[in-house]
Design a protein around this motif. Structure first.
Motif, PDB file in Angstrom:
ATOM      1  N   LEU A 145      -6.889  -4.187  -3.149  1.00 23.84           N
ATOM      2  CA  LEU A 145      -5.678  -4.919  -2.787  1.00 23.84           C
ATOM      3  C   LEU A 145      -5.524  -6.141  -3.698  1.00 23.84           C
ATOM      4  O   LEU A 145      -6.529  -6.674  -4.201  1.00 23.84           O
ATOM      5  N   PRO A 146      -4.285  -6.622  -3.884  1.00 22.34           N
ATOM      6  CA  PRO A 146      -4.098  -7.821  -4.713  1.00 22.34           C
ATOM      7  C   PRO A 146      -4.913  -9.018  -4.232  1.00 22.34           C
ATOM      8  O   PRO A 146      -5.455  -9.773  -5.047  1.00 22.34           O
ATOM      9  N   GLN A 147      -5.007  -9.195  -2.911  1.00 26.45           N
ATOM     10  CA  GLN A 147      -5.750 -10.339  -2.379  1.00 26.45           C
ATOM     11  C   GLN A 147      -7.214 -10.304  -2.820  1.00 26.45           C
ATOM     12  O   GLN A 147      -7.803 -11.351  -3.133  1.00 26.45           O
ATOM     13  N   LEU A 213      -5.955   2.380 -22.527  1.00 29.38           N
ATOM     14  CA  LEU A 213      -5.539   1.361 -21.580  1.00 29.38           C
ATOM     15  C   LEU A 213      -5.577   1.944 -20.175  1.00 29.38           C
ATOM     16  O   LEU A 213      -4.888   2.929 -19.877  1.00 29.38           O
ATOM     17  N   PHE A 214      -6.379   1.348 -19.298  1.00 31.36           N
ATOM     18  CA  PHE A 214      -6.474   1.791 -17.906  1.00 31.36           C
ATOM     19  C   PHE A 214      -5.799   0.753 -17.014  1.00 31.36           C
ATOM     20  O   PHE A 214      -6.157  -0.419 -17.019  1.00 31.36           O
ATOM     21  N   GLU A 215      -4.797   1.206 -16.242  1.00 31.11           N
ATOM     22  CA  GLU A 215      -4.008   0.311 -15.405  1.00 31.11           C
ATOM     23  C   GLU A 215      -4.234   0.603 -13.924  1.00 31.11           C
ATOM     24  O   GLU A 215      -4.424   1.752 -13.524  1.00 31.11           O
ATOM     25  N   THR A 216      -4.165  -0.441 -13.117  1.00 30.60           N
ATOM     26  CA  THR A 216      -4.067  -0.316 -11.668  1.00 30.60           C
ATOM     27  C   THR A 216      -2.797  -1.026 -11.244  1.00 30.60           C
ATOM     28  O   THR A 216      -2.671  -2.241 -11.421  1.00 30.60           O
ATOM     29  N   ARG A 217      -1.852  -0.268 -10.710  1.00 32.54           N
ATOM     30  CA  ARG A 217      -0.533  -0.793 -10.361  1.00 32.54           C
ATOM     31  C   ARG A 217      -0.400  -0.912  -8.842  1.00 32.54           C
ATOM     32  O   ARG A 217      -0.786  -0.004  -8.107  1.00 32.54           O
ATOM     33  N   PHE A 218       0.167  -2.033  -8.397  1.00 30.53           N
ATOM     34  CA  PHE A 218       0.478  -2.235  -6.983  1.00 30.53           C
ATOM     35  C   PHE A 218       1.994  -2.171  -6.820  1.00 30.53           C
ATOM     36  O   PHE A 218       2.710  -3.011  -7.365  1.00 30.53           O
ATOM     37  N   THR A 219       2.476  -1.170  -6.095  1.00 29.19           N
ATOM     38  CA  THR A 219       3.918  -0.993  -5.960  1.00 29.19           C
ATOM     39  C   THR A 219       4.342  -1.094  -4.497  1.00 29.19           C
ATOM     40  O   THR A 219       3.545  -0.889  -3.583  1.00 29.19           O
ATOM     41  N   GLY A 220       5.635  -1.412  -4.303  1.00 32.20           N
ATOM     42  CA  GLY A 220       6.190  -1.467  -2.951  1.00 32.20           C
ATOM     43  C   GLY A 220       5.572  -2.543  -2.078  1.00 32.20           C
ATOM     44  O   GLY A 220       5.347  -2.327  -0.876  1.00 32.20           O
ATOM     45  N   GLN A 221       5.317  -3.723  -2.656  1.00 31.80           N
ATOM     46  CA  GLN A 221       4.689  -4.786  -1.866  1.00 31.80           C
ATOM     47  C   GLN A 221       5.686  -5.335  -0.846  1.00 31.80           C
ATOM     48  O   GLN A 221       6.831  -5.627  -1.176  1.00 31.80           O
ATOM     49  N   ALA A 231       2.553  -0.824  -0.880  1.00 35.27           N
ATOM     50  CA  ALA A 231       2.673   0.503  -0.276  1.00 35.27           C
ATOM     51  C   ALA A 231       1.816   1.517  -1.021  1.00 35.27           C
ATOM     52  O   ALA A 231       1.328   2.478  -0.417  1.00 35.27           O
ATOM     53  N   ARG A 232       1.636   1.289  -2.328  1.00 32.57           N
ATOM     54  CA  ARG A 232       0.875   2.247  -3.131  1.00 32.57           C
ATOM     55  C   ARG A 232      -0.019   1.512  -4.133  1.00 32.57           C
ATOM     56  O   ARG A 232       0.284   0.407  -4.585  1.00 32.57           O
ATOM     57  N   ARG A 233      -1.095   2.196  -4.475  1.00 30.30           N
ATOM     58  CA  ARG A 233      -2.010   1.751  -5.534  1.00 30.30           C
ATOM     59  C   ARG A 233      -2.148   2.915  -6.501  1.00 30.30           C
ATOM     60  O   ARG A 233      -2.665   3.981  -6.140  1.00 30.30           O
ATOM     61  N   VAL A 234      -1.684   2.714  -7.727  1.00 29.46           N
ATOM     62  CA  VAL A 234      -1.578   3.799  -8.699  1.00 29.46           C
ATOM     63  C   VAL A 234      -2.431   3.465  -9.921  1.00 29.46           C
ATOM     64  O   VAL A 234      -2.352   2.361 -10.464  1.00 29.46           O
ATOM     65  N   ASN A 235      -3.251   4.427 -10.349  1.00 33.52           N
ATOM     66  CA  ASN A 235      -4.013   4.289 -11.591  1.00 33.52           C
ATOM     67  C   ASN A 235      -3.354   5.103 -12.696  1.00 33.52           C
ATOM     68  O   ASN A 235      -2.814   6.189 -12.442  1.00 33.52           O
ATOM     69  N   ALA A 236      -3.399   4.574 -13.912  1.00 34.31           N
ATOM     70  CA  ALA A 236      -2.835   5.290 -15.056  1.00 34.31           C
ATOM     71  C   ALA A 236      -3.700   5.053 -16.279  1.00 34.31           C
ATOM     72  O   ALA A 236      -4.252   3.959 -16.465  1.00 34.31           O
ATOM     73  N   LEU A 237      -3.849   6.078 -17.088  1.00 37.12           N
ATOM     74  CA  LEU A 237      -4.583   5.988 -18.348  1.00 37.12           C
ATOM     75  C   LEU A 237      -3.614   6.293 -19.480  1.00 37.12           C
ATOM     76  O   LEU A 237      -3.043   7.388 -19.550  1.00 37.12           O
ATOM     77  N   ASN A 238      -3.397   5.304 -20.342  1.00 32.34           N
ATOM     78  CA  ASN A 238      -2.419   5.427 -21.427  1.00 32.34           C
ATOM     79  C   ASN A 238      -1.060   5.897 -20.912  1.00 32.34           C
ATOM     80  O   ASN A 238      -0.378   6.715 -21.536  1.00 32.34           O
ATOM     81  N   GLY A 239      -0.684   5.376 -19.741  1.00 30.16           N
ATOM     82  CA  GLY A 239       0.616   5.684 -19.168  1.00 30.16           C
ATOM     83  C   GLY A 239       0.653   6.933 -18.315  1.00 30.16           C
ATOM     84  O   GLY A 239       1.642   7.169 -17.601  1.00 30.16           O
ATOM     85  N   GLU A 240      -0.403   7.779 -18.351  1.00 34.07           N
ATOM     86  CA  GLU A 240      -0.456   8.994 -17.546  1.00 34.07           C
ATOM     87  C   GLU A 240      -1.128   8.690 -16.208  1.00 34.07           C
ATOM     88  O   GLU A 240      -2.251   8.184 -16.165  1.00 34.07           O
ATOM     89  N   ILE A 241      -0.449   9.008 -15.109  1.00 35.24           N
ATOM     90  CA  ILE A 241      -0.989   8.724 -13.783  1.00 35.24           C
ATOM     91  C   ILE A 241      -2.217   9.591 -13.517  1.00 35.24           C
ATOM     92  O   ILE A 241      -2.202  10.806 -13.742  1.00 35.24           O
ATOM     93  N   THR A 242      -3.290   8.960 -13.030  1.00 34.51           N
ATOM     94  CA  THR A 242      -4.517   9.684 -12.689  1.00 34.51           C
ATOM     95  C   THR A 242      -4.797   9.669 -11.188  1.00 34.51           C
ATOM     96  O   THR A 242      -5.472  10.555 -10.681  1.00 34.51           O
ATOM     97  N   ASN A 243      -4.335   8.653 -10.487  1.00 29.35           N
ATOM     98  CA  ASN A 243      -4.421   8.598  -9.024  1.00 29.35           C
ATOM     99  C   ASN A 243      -3.135   7.979  -8.494  1.00 29.35           C
ATOM    100  O   ASN A 243      -2.637   6.998  -9.053  1.00 29.35           O
TER     101      ASN A 243
END
Length: 320
Positions: A145-147, A213-221, A231-243
């Motif tokens: 979580l962001p917190q 580049l590995f990203e963890t995105r927090f969406t729908g806060q 609402a969601r936690r999304v992982n992406a590698l070079n822009g491709e969603i992995t989770n």
């Protein structure tokens, strides 16, 4: 003449040193202001520090980037999990369920307590021997979580640096980075208007793509009770969603029973023999154990051919 040159050189070095120090200080000061704004958006320092534990459920999809049935068409399979993190006592519990393309089902979990991590398999009713987990690795298991990310940044605030401004998801953001307990450098994107943490990212080594580049995105806060949660936690590698995980039933500071951090009853403890460093299969054909993998290599006298060095740099170097 020599004295004059030495004096000028000394002054230039001193000026350069002062300039470098001022850049570092300026970068930290600007980054700290961005952090303070984000902390305030999530309730303030006092409220964040008052978080002693958190529980949540996950219902989403695993995206099988390297294990799909067709190249270029990534399979998605259902993923569910229950997560409980006790920050105050460095304990955690995670139970997850899913399957791979082709029907291999799994339902397993882990508990972390007293500095040890124990995994268990709910289908086979087995548990692995406890293994030591460092405080840094425990922190790496808490960034759901962001917190919880911001709490770690507050602990490591002296490593903060300001990187600048960037648009992300069609919104202006201020970008800072910091060094985590385990030595990774994370870049944080803070929404310039709301102060919310939109994502964090880091560079990793991918076996196929190399530096990635590995990203963890927090969406729908949104506001849930007194807290803002995604609402969601999304992982992406070079822009491709992995989770792609949906978050539900997020609760802070719940009552905790000690048995929740124990391996479920009915598990059969198993042990694994130490792997053989090198196994010979035929003349000049061998396998070696590296990072849990059996790696094939062939001796060609003048050189050695290694069939695969899997995983990350550490495992590859171990195999080589």
């Amino acid at each position: 003449m020599k004295k004059s040159f030495a004096l000028v050189f000394t002054l230039l070095v001193a000026a350069s040193s002062a300039f470098s120090q001022s850049l570092t200080t300026e970068s930290f000061t600007k980054a700290k202001a961005v952090l303070d704004k984000s902390v305030a958006a999530y309730g303030g320092t006092e409220e964040l520090n008052a978080i002693s534990n958190v529980s949540l459920r996950i219902a989403g999809e695993s995206v099988h980037r390297n294990q799909s049935r067709r190249p270029g068409d990534m399979d998605r399979t259902e993923y569910t999990a229950e997560i409980l993190i006790d920050l105050k006592n460095s304990r955690a519990r995670q139970i997850q369920k899913g399957h791979y393309p082709g029907g291999f089902n799994w339902n397993n979990g882990l508990v972390i307590d007293s500095g040890n991590r124990t995994g268990f398999d709910l289908i086979r009713k087995t548990s692995n021997p406890p293994g030591q987990i460092t405080p840094a690795n425990f922190k790496a298991n808490t960034r759901w979580l962001p917190q919880l990310v911001l709490l770690n940044v507050l602990e490591r605030a002296q490593t903060l640096r300001y990187l600048g401004k960037a648009d992300y998801d069609k919104r202006p953001h201020e970008v800072v980075d910091y060094v985590t307990n385990d030595g990774a450098r994370f870049t944080l994107y803070i929404d310039q208007q709301t102060g919310l943490l939109s994502k964090f990212e880091t560079l990793v080594t991918d076996p196929f793509a190399g530096d990635s580049l590995f990203e963890t995105r927090f969406t729908g806060q949104r506001k849930v009770g007194k807290s803002i949660v995604p609402a969601r936690r999304v992982n992406a590698l070079n822009g491709e969603i992995t989770n792609d995980f949906g978050l539900a039933d997020v609760a802070f500071n719940v009552a905790l029973a000690p048995e929740r951090f124990k391996v479920p009853e009915g598990m059969r403890a198993i042990t694994f023999p130490a792997p053989t460093p090198v196994t010979k299969h035929a003349d000049k054909i061998y396998t070696t154990s590296a990072g849990g993998y059996n790696v094939l290599f062939v001796d060609f006298n003048d050189y050695i051919f290694v069939m695969e060095t899997p995983g990350n740099d550490r495992v590859s170097l171990q195999a080589l």
